[in-house]
Design a protein around this motif. Structure first.
Motif, short mmCIF file in Angstrom:
data_model
loop_
_atom_site.label_atom_id
_atom_site.label_comp_id
_atom_site.label_asym_id
_atom_site.label_seq_id
_atom_site.Cartn_x
_atom_site.Cartn_y
_atom_site.Cartn_z
N ARG A 43 0.87 -6.52 0.96
CA ARG A 43 1.98 -6.36 1.92
C ARG A 43 1.51 -5.60 3.14
NH1 ARG A 43 6.73 -3.12 -0.26
NH2 ARG A 43 7.44 -3.29 1.90
N GLU A 44 2.14 -5.94 4.26
CA GLU A 44 1.98 -5.15 5.48
C GLU A 44 3.15 -4.15 5.48
OE1 GLU A 44 -0.38 -5.69 7.81
OE2 GLU A 44 0.41 -4.71 9.62
N GLY A 82 -2.02 5.92 -7.14
CA GLY A 82 -3.48 6.03 -7.17
C GLY A 82 -4.25 4.73 -7.34
N GLU A 83 -3.52 3.65 -7.63
CA GLU A 83 -4.24 2.38 -7.80
C GLU A 83 -4.36 1.60 -6.50
OE1 GLU A 83 -3.74 0.14 -11.70
OE2 GLU A 83 -1.85 1.24 -11.55
N CYS A 140 6.24 6.30 0.95
CA CYS A 140 4.83 6.40 0.58
C CYS A 140 4.66 6.41 -0.94
CB CYS A 140 4.25 7.70 1.12
SG CYS A 140 4.28 7.81 2.91
N GLY A 141 5.53 7.16 -1.62
CA GLY A 141 5.31 7.42 -3.04
C GLY A 141 5.62 6.24 -3.94
N GLY A 142 6.24 5.21 -3.39
CA GLY A 142 6.66 4.11 -4.24
C GLY A 142 5.70 2.93 -4.27
N LEU A 143 4.61 3.02 -3.52
CA LEU A 143 3.71 1.87 -3.43
C LEU A 143 2.91 1.70 -4.72
CD1 LEU A 143 2.44 2.33 0.23
CD2 LEU A 143 4.16 0.73 -0.62
N THR A 144 2.89 0.48 -5.20
CA THR A 144 2.16 0.21 -6.44
C THR A 144 1.36 -1.08 -6.25
OG1 THR A 144 3.86 -1.21 -7.40
CG2 THR A 144 4.06 1.17 -7.80
#
Length: 618
Positions: A32-33, A107-108, A22-26
């Motif tokens: 992406r799916e 947060g983006e 979860c924490g690495g999504l930018t």
RNA sequence: GGAGACGUGGUGUAGCUGGUCUAACAUAUGUGCCUGUCACGCACAAGAUCGCGGGUUCGAAUCCCGUCGUCUCCGCCA
């Protein structure tokens, strides 16, 4: 890796194999799916829209459920509660600029789940896992009872993860420098010196006991005899003594031993180790080289063998200045071979009589009989033409015992300025050190004089080999009985044991003893002389340490080493107040484990098998 | 072994100079409303006999004694 494929849960999870944390999504992941799995950190229900913060070890990401877009997923989100375990699949989308949350690394972006599955529900947790500045801190018994929940808190996850980073950095460094990690027994032999042992009864040898190791000291020395030359171990140690904020009955040492080295080699390499650990685990560069101080200097200036250098307030020695003084408390202490020393607390002249009396009580708990003081009051602002440095008066119950010139002399020696408070202790050196040393730290806390952003490392060297134990009425080893003696001090062994200095050293950080070690004795004759000084008869020495003495007769190389307290090191790096916060499953101050209920009673049958009968039971 | 602090809804605290305390506040929880929150908001509700035991008193969360537990410190421990 070999999960039971027949488990229904695995079936339910088909198609939910995680694609990312979860924490690495930018923003790079937009479009992406992704398949995520984690815990419901927080749920914000707007009636229409539902926001879920999904948390896994990597961090948080916001899931958005829109009833207009995906009613099925929205219905599922409606039933989610704190700490439910959830798998979700959906598209990563860019947030509207107005909706960006700069406080979150993710947060983006946010995730628009198409499918949500509850993998497990949770009761309302007794711990605020999703803690914020205004959720009240949960008290320690509750945290320890529900430790697995406490460890979910981001702060604890960081601490435990930092601990891993530290041990990894240690292993990498030592491996690179040719050290072998070698395990030593946990069931070993009780030794007379040092801390109380944890004992383990032997079933096959009724009436006999193993001891859990206080440290692998003797084994690592034997490994040097074996020719491994460089050994280390990240190893659990056990000491059955009363606990403190930085002391647990079981704790972890980074244990190191090297052959063909002198003290200087050990200090240099270990300093490199600590610096590399800090750099790798925290990205922080330490000021090198670490300063050094002899034990005598540390005791004289700070009253402690582990001075906190983030704080000034060195002791001022007034023993000579007050010799024969009119103030009998001072004069008599000096006449009796004692000392008079003082610390100057900057800006503390404004302390009330009650404050100072409180400090008097404080030093009494550390052995002092009393506390004398002089407050150097600042002149009122805009006072005389002499300016602000003028003293208005000296407020002190003992000032009357000193003529003006003696008072001026004292003030000059103290280096006290207007507004400062000088506090004096007169007693035997050990009492002065203990009382004034504790007072210095207490004042540092009260006056907020400790620079919390600083890391002040210090090598303390030249420890005394022995200290006299009143209780046992004999000399005991300050470090341990295998410590080498400084070249030249050997002749003092018989004549003046108290003056013998050891090749022993401690690493101190911010007033915390991080580690300690020594160069070891590697000759049987010297080892026997030390045992003799400790009051061990040759028979006792052979009985207790015969295996070591024997080993020393087969070509033992010169060697030495050190052991660091991993828990303390990580505690300081994490900014924690107690090592309990960097140990996954710690014990309370009464050495019990609130999670499992250890220690527990055992069945009479278990005891009978061991040939044990309790002399007292609860 | 010694000294001190604390123990009150799920959680954290207030109350503790004894009496409308029929235990307050925050947070969490439940329900309802709310389509851009991120410490969401609003409303309502449920939830503690005050660690346990004994005593004093007409009356105890409140005072006293004991006990259990947690924390900090001294001793102990390196």
């Amino acid at each position: 890796m070999t999960h039971d494929q027949t488990q229904p849960r695995d079936q339910a999870r088909q198609g939910f194999d995680r694609t990312s944390g979860c924490g690495g999504l930018t923003t790079k992941d937009v479009g992406r799916e992704v398949s995520l799995a984690g815990w419901v950190h927080r749920r914000r229900d707007h009636g229409g829209l539902i926001f879920i913060d999904l948390r896994d070890r990597s961090g948080l990401v916001q899931l958005v459920f829109n009833p207009a877009k995906n009613p099925e997923a929205h219905r599922a989100a409606d039933g989610l509660r704190s700490e439910f375990v959830v798998a979700a699949r959906g598209k990563v989308i860019l947030r509207d600029p107005a909706q960006v949350n700069p406080k979150l690394p993710t947060g983006e972006v946010e995730v628009l789940p198409s499918v949500v599955e509850v993998l497990n529900e949770s009761l309302t947790p007794p711990i605020y896992v999703a803690e914020t500045a205004d959720t009240p801190p949960v008290d320690e018994p509750t945290r320890l009872h529900y430790r697995y929940l406490d460890l979910r808190r981001p702060r604890m996850q960081r601490n435990i993860s930092l601990r891993h980073q530290v041990t990894m950095a240690v292993r990498t460094f030592l491996d690179r420098h040719g050290f072998l990690e070698i395990e030593t027994p946990m069931l070993t032999r009780s030794t007379p010196e040092g801390a109380r042992d944890y004992l383990v009864p032997s079933r096959v040898n009724p009436g006999r006991f193993y001891a859990l190791p206080q440290s692998p000291q003797l084994f690592k020395q034997l490994l040097m005899v074996s020719g491994f030359e460089r050994y280390f171990q990240v190893v659990r140690c056990f000491r059955d003594e009363d606990l403190r904020a930085d002391r647990q009955p079981e704790f972890t040492q980074i244990d190191v031993e090297m052959s063909f080295v002198e003290q200087e080699d050990v200090l240099r390499l270990m300093e490199d180790l600590v610096a590399e650990v800090y750099e790798k685990a925290l990205g922080r560069r330490l000021t090198r080289p670490f300063p050094r101080m002899t034990w005598h200097q540390a005791m004289a200036d700070y009253g402690s063998d582990k001075p906190d250098l983030r704080l000034g307030m060195k002791f001022v020695d007034l023993t000579e200045a007050v010799r024969g003084s009119g103030f009998r408390v001072f004069a008599e202490a000096v006449a009796a071979g004692g000392q008079v020393k003082a610390v100057v607390a900057p800006g503390a002249a404004s302390f009330s009589r009650k404050d100072i009396d409180g400090l008097g009580e404080f030093v009494k708990t550390h052995g002092a009989k009393g506390l004398a003081w002089m407050a150097f009051e600042a002149a009122p602002a805009g006072g005389g033409p002499a300016g602000g440095d003028q003293l208005a008066e000296v407020r002190s119950p003992i000032a009357k015992f000193f003529p003006p010139e003696a008072l001026a002399d004292l003030r000059a020696r103290l280096g006290a300025g207007p507004g400062d408070l000088a506090l004096f202790v007169a007693d035997q050196p050990a009492v002065v050190a203990a009382a004034l040393g504790a007072l210095r730290l207490e004042l540092g806390r009260r006056l907020d004089l400790i620079d919390r952003t600083a890391d002040r490392f210090l090598w303390v060297t030249d420890f005394p080999m022995f200290e006299f134990s009143q209780e046992e009425d004999r000399w005991v080893a300050m470090h341990h009985p295998f410590t080498a003696i400084r070249d030249g001090d050997l002749p003092l062994l018989k004549s003046d044991p108290g003056a013998v200095r050891a090749k022993a050293y401690d690493l101190v950080q911010n007033g915390v003893e991080l580690g300690g070690g020594s160069i070891r004795i590697h000759r049987r004759d010297v080892q026997e002389r030390v045992f003799d000084a400790l009051g061990l008869t040759p028979e006792e020495a052979r009985e207790k340490f015969g295996f070591l003495l024997e080993a020393f007769e087969y070509g033992t190389p010169p060697h030495g080493g050190i052991a660091f307290g991993l828990d303390r090191m990580v505690m300081l790096m994490a900014g924690a107040e107690t090592i309990r916060d960097v140990i996954a499953f710690p014990k309370t101050t009464s050495a019990s484990d609130l999670l499992t209920g250890a220690p527990s009673t055992v069945s009479p049958r278990q005891l009978a098998e061991l040939g044990l009968a309790p002399s007292r039971s609860e």
